[in-house]
Design a protein around this motif. Structure first.
Motif, PDB file in Angstrom:
ATOM      1  N   CYS A  31       3.755   2.841   4.744  1.00 28.68           N
ATOM      2  CA  CYS A  31       4.941   2.806   5.605  1.00 28.68           C
ATOM      3  C   CYS A  31       6.233   3.122   4.869  1.00 28.68           C
ATOM      4  O   CYS A  31       7.280   3.280   5.491  1.00 28.68           O
ATOM      5  CB  CYS A  31       5.083   1.412   6.220  1.00 28.68           C
ATOM      6  SG  CYS A  31       5.491   0.151   4.976  1.00 28.68           S
TER       7      CYS A  31
ATOM      8  N   CYS B  81       5.040  -2.282   9.274  1.00 29.15           N
ATOM      9  CA  CYS B  81       4.397  -2.480   7.980  1.00 29.15           C
ATOM     10  C   CYS B  81       3.308  -3.522   8.160  1.00 29.15           C
ATOM     11  O   CYS B  81       3.562  -4.604   8.666  1.00 29.15           O
ATOM     12  CB  CYS B  81       5.401  -2.952   6.931  1.00 29.15           C
ATOM     13  SG  CYS B  81       4.641  -3.274   5.319  1.00 29.15           S
TER      14      CYS B  81
ATOM     15  N   CYS C 289       0.832  -1.211   0.000  1.00 28.39           N
ATOM     16  CA  CYS C 289       0.000   0.000   0.000  1.00 28.39           C
ATOM     17  C   CYS C 289       0.864   1.259   0.000  1.00 28.39           C
ATOM     18  O   CYS C 289       0.423   2.316  -0.426  1.00 28.39           O
ATOM     19  CB  CYS C 289      -0.950   0.008   1.190  1.00 28.39           C
ATOM     20  SG  CYS C 289      -0.170   0.416   2.770  1.00 28.39           S
TER      21      CYS C 289
HETATM   22 FE1  FES Z   1       1.343  -1.249   3.456  1.00 32.46          FE
HETATM   23 FE2  FES Z   1       3.751  -1.272   4.574  1.00 32.46          FE
HETATM   24  S1  FES Z   1       3.247  -1.525   2.479  1.00 32.46           S
HETATM   25  S2  FES Z   1       1.865  -0.798   5.524  1.00 32.46           S
END
Ligand code: FES
Length: 100
Positions: free
Chosen positions: A41, A73, A38
């Motif tokens: 982080c 993460c 996503c």
């Molecule tokens: Fe989604 Fe780390 S890539 S929280």
């Protein structure tokens, strides 16, 4: 940290890691190793690892994992992040580059 704690210090953000539109080696390794999902982080990991690798250019995997204990993460499970960091360290040593 509070912003006031950074008063008078240089601040590096993830936007400042690339140069001339070219990703820094660590950023490129995150892409190559699929070290993000996503991306929430990712900025924190990149900044933490940039500082860590600037002080420890030839780390063990355990040292990388220790350096990342303050970063969370929810997506990746850390395996690819650690692999990206180790690969970036190898590439930067081969090119004689510092992390930042
Ligand atoms: Fe989604 Fe780390 S890539 S929280």
């Amino acid at each position: 940290m509070f912003a006031v704690q950074a008063h008078g210090h240089d601040i590096q953000t993830v936007e400042g890691l690339s140069h001339g539109g070219e990703l820094a080696p660590l950023q490129a390794c995150f892409r190559t190793h699929h070290a993000l999902q996503c991306g929430y982080c990712t900025a924190g990991f990149l900044i933490t690892l940039t500082d860590f690798l600037s002080h420890n250019p030839d780390p063990t995997e355990q040292q990388v994992r220790q350096a990342l204990t303050g970063n969370l993460c929810r997506c990746t499970g850390y395996k690819n992040i650690v692999e990206a960091a180790m690969d970036a360290a190898r590439q930067m040593r081969a090119k004689g580059e510092a992390a930042a």
